[in-house]
Design a protein around this motif. Structure first.
Motif, PDB file in Angstrom:
ATOM      1  N   ARG A  78       5.241   2.800   2.571  1.00 29.16           N
ATOM      2  CA  ARG A  78       4.766   1.640   1.814  1.00 29.16           C
ATOM      3  C   ARG A  78       4.433   0.536   2.813  1.00 29.16           C
ATOM      4  N   THR A  79       3.147   0.299   2.993  1.00 34.87           N
ATOM      5  CA  THR A  79       2.687  -0.642   4.009  1.00 34.87           C
ATOM      6  C   THR A  79       2.544  -2.055   3.442  1.00 34.87           C
ATOM      7  N   ASN A  80       2.853  -3.042   4.283  1.00 35.83           N
ATOM      8  CA  ASN A  80       2.540  -4.423   3.901  1.00 35.83           C
ATOM      9  C   ASN A  80       1.133  -4.769   4.396  1.00 35.83           C
TER      10      ASN A  80
ATOM     11  N   PRO B 195       6.195 -12.195   4.392  1.00 30.94           N
ATOM     12  CA  PRO B 195       7.010 -13.103   3.574  1.00 30.94           C
ATOM     13  C   PRO B 195       6.932 -12.781   2.091  1.00 30.94           C
ATOM     14  N   LEU B 196       5.895 -12.065   1.668  1.00 30.24           N
ATOM     15  CA  LEU B 196       5.745 -11.702   0.262  1.00 30.24           C
ATOM     16  C   LEU B 196       6.192 -10.287  -0.043  1.00 30.24           C
ATOM     17  N   LEU B 197       5.943  -9.360   0.876  1.00 29.84           N
ATOM     18  CA  LEU B 197       6.180  -7.942   0.614  1.00 29.84           C
ATOM     19  C   LEU B 197       7.329  -7.347   1.419  1.00 29.84           C
TER      20      LEU B 197
ATOM     21  N   SER C  37      -2.655  -1.807   1.314  1.00 23.69           N
ATOM     22  CA  SER C  37      -2.035  -3.031   0.839  1.00 23.69           C
ATOM     23  C   SER C  37      -3.123  -4.052   0.541  1.00 23.69           C
ATOM     24  N   SER C  38      -2.876  -4.884  -0.477  1.00 21.68           N
ATOM     25  CA  SER C  38      -3.865  -5.897  -0.851  1.00 21.68           C
ATOM     26  C   SER C  38      -3.222  -7.273  -0.861  1.00 21.68           C
ATOM     27  N   HIS C  39      -4.070  -8.301  -0.716  1.00 21.25           N
ATOM     28  CA  HIS C  39      -3.563  -9.661  -0.623  1.00 21.25           C
ATOM     29  C   HIS C  39      -4.686 -10.625  -0.965  1.00 21.25           C
ATOM     30  N   ILE C  40      -4.349 -11.677  -1.720  1.00 16.77           N
ATOM     31  CA  ILE C  40      -5.295 -12.753  -2.002  1.00 16.77           C
ATOM     32  C   ILE C  40      -4.678 -14.057  -1.509  1.00 16.77           C
ATOM     33  N   SER C  41      -5.484 -14.899  -0.935  1.00 14.99           N
ATOM     34  CA  SER C  41      -4.983 -16.143  -0.358  1.00 14.99           C
ATOM     35  C   SER C  41      -4.476 -17.092  -1.452  1.00 14.99           C
ATOM     36  N   GLU C  42      -3.394 -17.786  -1.136  1.00 11.03           N
ATOM     37  CA  GLU C  42      -2.894 -18.806  -2.062  1.00 11.03           C
ATOM     38  C   GLU C  42      -3.870 -19.966  -2.184  1.00 11.03           C
TER      39      GLU C  42
ATOM     40  N   GLY D 167       0.827  -1.192   0.000  1.00 12.87           N
ATOM     41  CA  GLY D 167       0.000   0.000   0.000  1.00 12.87           C
ATOM     42  C   GLY D 167       0.867   1.250   0.000  1.00 12.87           C
ATOM     43  N   LEU D 168       0.233   2.393  -0.112  1.00 13.27           N
ATOM     44  CA  LEU D 168       0.941   3.676  -0.125  1.00 13.27           C
ATOM     45  C   LEU D 168       0.180   4.688   0.717  1.00 13.27           C
TER      46      LEU D 168
END
Length: 367
Positions: free
Chosen positions: A247-249, A215-217, A278-283, A171-172
């Motif tokens: 820049r947020t995770n 772990p991703l960002l 910040s955005s995220h989609i589950s694996e 995110g920003l």
């Protein structure tokens, strides 16, 4: 239609878009190009400002809905272009031109995929959306269009990712800070120097580390990027203004970070916006599982997109490379667009789309 016909249509449309300047907030002509192309394909479209969308026929509100999105606007061309940025030249299997990589390639490839998957029965609805003002996060871009669309359950954003799924995005938040002092004559050492007041806060910002690392960002990071103070050499400045880029995770809400900084800093803080989260989609999402089964590797993206404005699961997947974006002599490979069309079709034809769950904040960290 054959794959070759889809590719030819995509290339011809992208050439026309490149030849049509569409800098953010001035995309009307490019939206007209898209409208003509869509009508030529036999679709009825909706338009709000410079945002254009089409829906699959027989739209059924009882089914989940997939949104395919990319933007039609570009940044201004940098001065170091050695080619005409608005001339769609093909050389060595590359299509050069402003916006070819970011993100014209994804825009036209997603449109061709839409044509294919909506020509066959699917267990979900599909919307294709060409949005405006992405490069400036403008009021008249996707934020204007989304409330007019049927609710989406998941989205694919066609930003350049090398056709690997970016399942998280930083995110920003931009904060304008003002440190206060008291003016005086520099020769007599009078007053309170606002620059020194600001330095205390800047030093703290530089040293602070957020505890939760994605772990991703990676970590949430803060940088002071602009600073202004003073009127002349012999006057102690009574005000120092500086800008903080954050820049947020996925673990930190912009609002919480702002409140935390306000409690720790002496300077007056004002956030320009909290909305670029910040955005995220589950694996575990079926589309991501299908990506992995096709040999793709999920990753986290440091760059921002309209994904930040989507209140439902989404991920970025598009042809081209992020490093080419906003650079001189931007290009997209013809083969990259062909691969993108084929990959989108393989991913989406017969796919399972899950209804979006209610958003949960349980994974966010309280500061």
């Amino acid at each position: 239609m054959t794959q070759k016909e889809y590719l030819n249509d995509a290339i011809e449309l992208l050439k026309e878009l490149i030849a049509t300047p569409s800098v953010s907030r001035d995309e009307s002509a490019a939206a007209d190009v898209m409208a003509r192309a869509i009508s030529g394909y036999g679709y009825e479209y909706s338009r709000e400002g410079n945002n254009i969308w089409i829906k699959s026929s027989g739209f059924d509100c009882s089914k989940p809905t997939l949104l395919l999105n990319a933007h039609i606007d570009t940044v201004k061309p940098v001065s170091s272009w050695t080619r005409n940025p608005f001339s769609p030249d093909v050389c060595g299997g590359r299509l050069y031109g402003l916006g070819s990589n970011d993100c014209g390639g994804g825009l036209v490839a997603l449109l061709q995929a839409f044509r294919h998957i909506t020509s066959r029965p699917q267990s979900y609805n599909t919307i294709w959306l060409a949005s405006a003002e992405e490069e400036v996060s403008g009021e008249n871009g996707i934020r204007r269009a989304l409330p007019l669309l049927p609710a989406a359950d998941v989205a694919i954003v066609g930003e350049p990712t090398g056709m690997q799924p970016a399942i998280a995005e930083k995110g920003l938040m931009v904060i304008d800070a003002t440190a206060r002092g008291k003016s005086g004559h520099a020769a007599r050492g009078e007053g309170i120097n606002a620059i020194y007041e600001a330095l205390d806060d800047i030093s703290w910002l530089r040293g602070y580390k957020f505890e939760k690392v994605s772990p991703l960002l990676g970590p949430t990071v803060m940088n002071v990027t602009i600073i202004n103070a003073g009127t002349q050499h012999n006057v102690i400045p009574d005000e120092c203004r500086f800008t903080i880029d954050i820049r947020t995770n996925e673990f930190y809400r912009n609002e919480d970070v702002f409140s935390f900084l306000s409690s720790k800093m002496k300077s007056e803080l004002k956030a320009r916006s909290f909305r670029l989260s910040s955005s995220h989609i589950s694996e575990d999402n079926p589309l991501i599982q299908r990506c992995k089964a096709m040999g793709m590797t999920p990753f986290g993206s440091p760059t921002l997109s309209d994904q930040a404005l989507m209140p439902f699961p989404s991920f970025k997947l598009g042809p081209g490379q992020s490093a080419r974006s906003h650079s001189a002599d931007e290009y997209i490979g013809i083969g990259e667009i062909e691969d993108a069309i084929n990959t989108y079709i393989s991913l989406l034809d017969g796919a399972d789309i899950l209804p979006a769950a209610a958003p949960a904040d349980g994974s966010r960290i309280t500061l």
